[in-house]
Design a protein around this motif. Structure first.
Motif, PDB file in Angstrom:
ATOM      1  N   GLN A  13       0.877  -1.279   0.162  1.00  0.00           N
ATOM      2  CA  GLN A  13       0.002  -0.316  -0.267  1.00  0.00           C
ATOM      3  C   GLN A  13       1.058   0.859  -0.421  1.00  0.00           C
ATOM      4  O   GLN A  13       0.457   1.884  -1.442  1.00  0.00           O
ATOM      5  N   TYR A  14       1.768   0.921   0.662  1.00  0.00           N
ATOM      6  CA  TYR A  14       3.091   2.426   0.834  1.00  0.00           C
ATOM      7  C   TYR A  14       3.201   2.511  -0.507  1.00  0.00           C
ATOM      8  O   TYR A  14       3.850   4.076  -0.921  1.00  0.00           O
ATOM      9  N   VAL A  15       3.586   1.309  -1.175  1.00  0.00           N
ATOM     10  CA  VAL A  15       4.455   1.616  -2.621  1.00  0.00           C
ATOM     11  C   VAL A  15       3.795   2.519  -3.190  1.00  0.00           C
ATOM     12  O   VAL A  15       4.364   3.006  -4.493  1.00  0.00           O
ATOM     13  N   ILE A  16       2.435   1.422  -3.407  1.00  0.00           N
ATOM     14  CA  ILE A  16       1.555   2.359  -4.618  1.00  0.00           C
ATOM     15  C   ILE A  16       1.126   3.987  -4.104  1.00  0.00           C
ATOM     16  O   ILE A  16       1.374   4.638  -5.072  1.00  0.00           O
ATOM     17  N   THR A  17       1.195   4.254  -2.887  1.00  0.00           N
ATOM     18  CA  THR A  17       1.085   5.514  -2.385  1.00  0.00           C
ATOM     19  C   THR A  17       2.846   6.223  -2.907  1.00  0.00           C
ATOM     20  O   THR A  17       1.805   6.951  -3.177  1.00  0.00           O
ATOM     21  N   PHE A  18       3.241   5.953  -2.637  1.00  0.00           N
ATOM     22  CA  PHE A  18       4.409   6.254  -3.388  1.00  0.00           C
ATOM     23  C   PHE A  18       4.450   6.926  -4.257  1.00  0.00           C
ATOM     24  O   PHE A  18       4.510   7.909  -4.965  1.00  0.00           O
ATOM     25  N   ILE A  19       4.087   5.473  -5.137  1.00  0.00           N
ATOM     26  CA  ILE A  19       4.258   6.077  -7.609  1.00  0.00           C
ATOM     27  C   ILE A  19       3.206   7.190  -7.395  1.00  0.00           C
ATOM     28  O   ILE A  19       2.837   7.716  -8.139  1.00  0.00           O
ATOM     29  N   LYS A  20       1.638   7.288  -6.509  1.00  0.00           N
ATOM     30  CA  LYS A  20       1.221   8.015  -6.826  1.00  0.00           C
ATOM     31  C   LYS A  20       1.554   9.432  -6.359  1.00  0.00           C
ATOM     32  O   LYS A  20       1.263  10.449  -7.626  1.00  0.00           O
ATOM     33  N   ASN A  21       2.619   9.289  -6.026  1.00  0.00           N
ATOM     34  CA  ASN A  21       3.002  10.545  -4.978  1.00  0.00           C
ATOM     35  C   ASN A  21       3.799  11.020  -6.265  1.00  0.00           C
ATOM     36  O   ASN A  21       3.899  12.918  -6.036  1.00  0.00           O
ATOM     37  N   LEU A  22       4.027  10.432  -7.067  1.00  0.00           N
ATOM     38  CA  LEU A  22       5.187  10.605  -7.876  1.00  0.00           C
ATOM     39  C   LEU A  22       4.597  11.122  -8.984  1.00  0.00           C
ATOM     40  O   LEU A  22       5.246  11.894  -9.684  1.00  0.00           O
ATOM     41  N   THR A  23       3.782  10.137  -9.210  1.00  0.00           N
ATOM     42  CA  THR A  23       3.141  10.236 -10.831  1.00  0.00           C
ATOM     43  C   THR A  23       0.978  11.281 -10.693  1.00  0.00           C
ATOM     44  O   THR A  23       1.894  12.475 -11.601  1.00  0.00           O
ATOM     45  N   ASP A  24       1.467  11.914 -10.087  1.00  0.00           N
ATOM     46  CA  ASP A  24       0.281  12.339  -9.558  1.00  0.00           C
ATOM     47  C   ASP A  24       0.924  13.660  -9.121  1.00  0.00           C
ATOM     48  O   ASP A  24       0.753  14.188  -8.135  1.00  0.00           O
ATOM     49  N   HIS A  25       0.434  15.584  -9.950  1.00  0.00           N
ATOM     50  CA  HIS A  25       1.278  15.517  -9.882  1.00  0.00           C
ATOM     51  C   HIS A  25       0.358  17.356  -8.874  1.00  0.00           C
ATOM     52  O   HIS A  25       0.545  18.402  -8.480  1.00  0.00           O
ATOM     53  N   GLU A  26      -1.287  17.031  -9.164  1.00  0.00           N
ATOM     54  CA  GLU A  26      -2.532  17.453  -8.327  1.00  0.00           C
ATOM     55  C   GLU A  26      -2.383  17.788  -7.667  1.00  0.00           C
ATOM     56  O   GLU A  26      -3.167  18.163  -6.424  1.00  0.00           O
ATOM     57  N   ASN A  27      -2.652  16.179  -6.082  1.00  0.00           N
ATOM     58  CA  ASN A  27      -3.215  15.976  -5.089  1.00  0.00           C
ATOM     59  C   ASN A  27      -1.785  14.970  -3.886  1.00  0.00           C
ATOM     60  O   ASN A  27      -0.299  14.791  -5.274  1.00  0.00           O
ATOM     61  N   ILE A  28      -2.801  14.713  -3.574  1.00  0.00           N
ATOM     62  CA  ILE A  28      -0.750  14.346  -2.648  1.00  0.00           C
ATOM     63  C   ILE A  28      -1.468  13.502  -1.786  1.00  0.00           C
ATOM     64  O   ILE A  28      -2.335  13.794  -1.188  1.00  0.00           O
ATOM     65  N   TRP A  29      -0.842  12.187  -1.834  1.00  0.00           N
ATOM     66  CA  TRP A  29      -1.855  11.339  -1.496  1.00  0.00           C
ATOM     67  C   TRP A  29      -1.522  10.989  -0.299  1.00  0.00           C
ATOM     68  O   TRP A  29       0.221  10.477   0.117  1.00  0.00           O
ATOM     69  N   VAL A  30      -1.877  10.171   0.741  1.00  0.00           N
ATOM     70  CA  VAL A  30      -1.413   9.679   2.038  1.00  0.00           C
ATOM     71  C   VAL A  30      -1.740   8.637   2.406  1.00  0.00           C
ATOM     72  O   VAL A  30      -1.482   7.656   3.070  1.00  0.00           O
ATOM     73  N   GLY A  31      -2.599   8.100   1.252  1.00  0.00           N
ATOM     74  CA  GLY A  31      -3.359   6.574   1.530  1.00  0.00           C
ATOM     75  C   GLY A  31      -3.734   6.389  -0.049  1.00  0.00           C
ATOM     76  O   GLY A  31      -3.704   7.086  -0.697  1.00  0.00           O
ATOM     77  N   THR A  32      -3.512   4.888   0.026  1.00  0.00           N
ATOM     78  CA  THR A  32      -3.422   4.497  -1.720  1.00  0.00           C
ATOM     79  C   THR A  32      -5.148   5.222  -2.878  1.00  0.00           C
ATOM     80  O   THR A  32      -4.876   5.340  -3.617  1.00  0.00           O
ATOM     81  N   ASN A  33      -5.955   5.220  -1.815  1.00  0.00           N
ATOM     82  CA  ASN A  33      -7.038   6.131  -1.575  1.00  0.00           C
ATOM     83  C   ASN A  33      -8.104   7.470  -1.947  1.00  0.00           C
ATOM     84  O   ASN A  33      -9.311   7.214  -1.388  1.00  0.00           O
ATOM     85  N   ALA A  34      -6.494   7.851  -0.800  1.00  0.00           N
ATOM     86  CA  ALA A  34      -7.272   8.995  -0.203  1.00  0.00           C
ATOM     87  C   ALA A  34      -6.221   9.812  -0.103  1.00  0.00           C
ATOM     88  O   ALA A  34      -4.729   9.975  -0.576  1.00  0.00           O
ATOM     89  N   THR A  35      -6.320  11.133  -0.440  1.00  0.00           N
ATOM     90  CA  THR A  35      -5.878  12.289  -0.930  1.00  0.00           C
ATOM     91  C   THR A  35      -5.781  13.172   0.393  1.00  0.00           C
ATOM     92  O   THR A  35      -6.472  12.799   1.812  1.00  0.00           O
ATOM     93  N   ASP A  36      -4.894  14.361   1.008  1.00  0.00           N
ATOM     94  CA  ASP A  36      -4.177  14.423   1.682  1.00  0.00           C
ATOM     95  C   ASP A  36      -5.716  15.738   2.375  1.00  0.00           C
ATOM     96  O   ASP A  36      -6.523  15.136   4.048  1.00  0.00           O
ATOM     97  N   LEU A  37      -6.883  16.101   1.074  1.00  0.00           N
ATOM     98  CA  LEU A  37      -7.940  16.746   1.583  1.00  0.00           C
ATOM     99  C   LEU A  37      -8.712  16.118   2.156  1.00  0.00           C
ATOM    100  O   LEU A  37      -9.610  16.423   3.052  1.00  0.00           O
ATOM    101  N   GLU A  38      -8.919  14.755   1.721  1.00  0.00           N
ATOM    102  CA  GLU A  38     -10.202  12.948   2.280  1.00  0.00           C
ATOM    103  C   GLU A  38     -10.215  12.875   3.415  1.00  0.00           C
ATOM    104  O   GLU A  38     -10.858  12.760   3.895  1.00  0.00           O
ATOM    105  N   ALA A  39      -8.516  12.848   4.227  1.00  0.00           N
ATOM    106  CA  ALA A  39      -8.013  12.072   4.882  1.00  0.00           C
ATOM    107  C   ALA A  39      -8.345  13.288   6.391  1.00  0.00           C
ATOM    108  O   ALA A  39      -8.197  12.580   7.099  1.00  0.00           O
ATOM    109  N   ASP A  40      -8.761  14.460   6.345  1.00  0.00           N
ATOM    110  CA  ASP A  40      -8.663  15.119   7.677  1.00  0.00           C
ATOM    111  C   ASP A  40     -10.417  14.971   8.004  1.00  0.00           C
ATOM    112  O   ASP A  40     -11.068  14.400   8.066  1.00  0.00           O
TER     113      ASP A  40
END
Length: 149
Positions: free
Chosen positions: A122-149
């Motif tokens: 799960q952390y590797v997938i989140t790592f990849i998402k943070n490298l490839t998606d430049h609009e969102n910051i992913w704190v989980g595989t299915n959760a962005t920084d804004l969604e996790a609050d």
């Protein structure tokens, strides 16, 4: 787990008789719940995280810190999973069984490395998402920084 432990509590206090297996089953279920649920919590971004400083940072810094967190945590979980496999194999070769149910302990302990490896994925997938998606910051595989609050 709640039913077994509550049933034992009621039995002990109302009838003066404790269920011998209750504490053992409760311990086993706690281990299973913690390590099997870890990966799911990482996926939805509900794992424990210190966000006081993180929330004050600019987006670029947040992304860098999240990338570092994801890769170091994945490495740590892989290492813990490896140690868990060694522990399971040692326990299996020793023939250790639980005191009341006589259940081989390696069966219960198998969930530990399994949970660590799934969490690392799960952390590797989140790592990849943070490298490839430049609009969102992913704190989980299915959760962005804004969604996790």
């Amino acid at each position: 787990m709640a039913i077994v432990l509550a049933g034992n509590f009621i039995s002990r206090n109302l009838f003066g008789s404790s269920w011998l297996f209750a504490e053992e089953v409760g311990s086993f279920m706690l281990i299973i719940q913690c390590f099997s649920g870890m990966s799911y919590c990482i996926r939805i971004g509900r794992h424990i995280r210190m966000s006081a400083l993180f929330d004050l940072l600019p987006q670029k810094c947040k992304r860098v810190i999240m990338i570092i967190i994801c890769i170091t945590t994945a490495i740590a979980l892989i290492y813990l999973g490896y140690l868990g496999v060694e522990w399971v194999l040692r326990t299996m070769s020793s023939g250790k069984v639980s005191s009341v149910l006589r259940l081989p302990m390696w069966i219960v302990y198998t969930v530990i490395p399994f949970g660590c490896f799934l969490g690392a994925i799960q952390y590797v997938i989140t790592f990849i998402k943070n490298l490839t998606d430049h609009e969102n910051i992913w704190v989980g595989t299915n959760a962005t920084d804004l969604e996790a609050d």
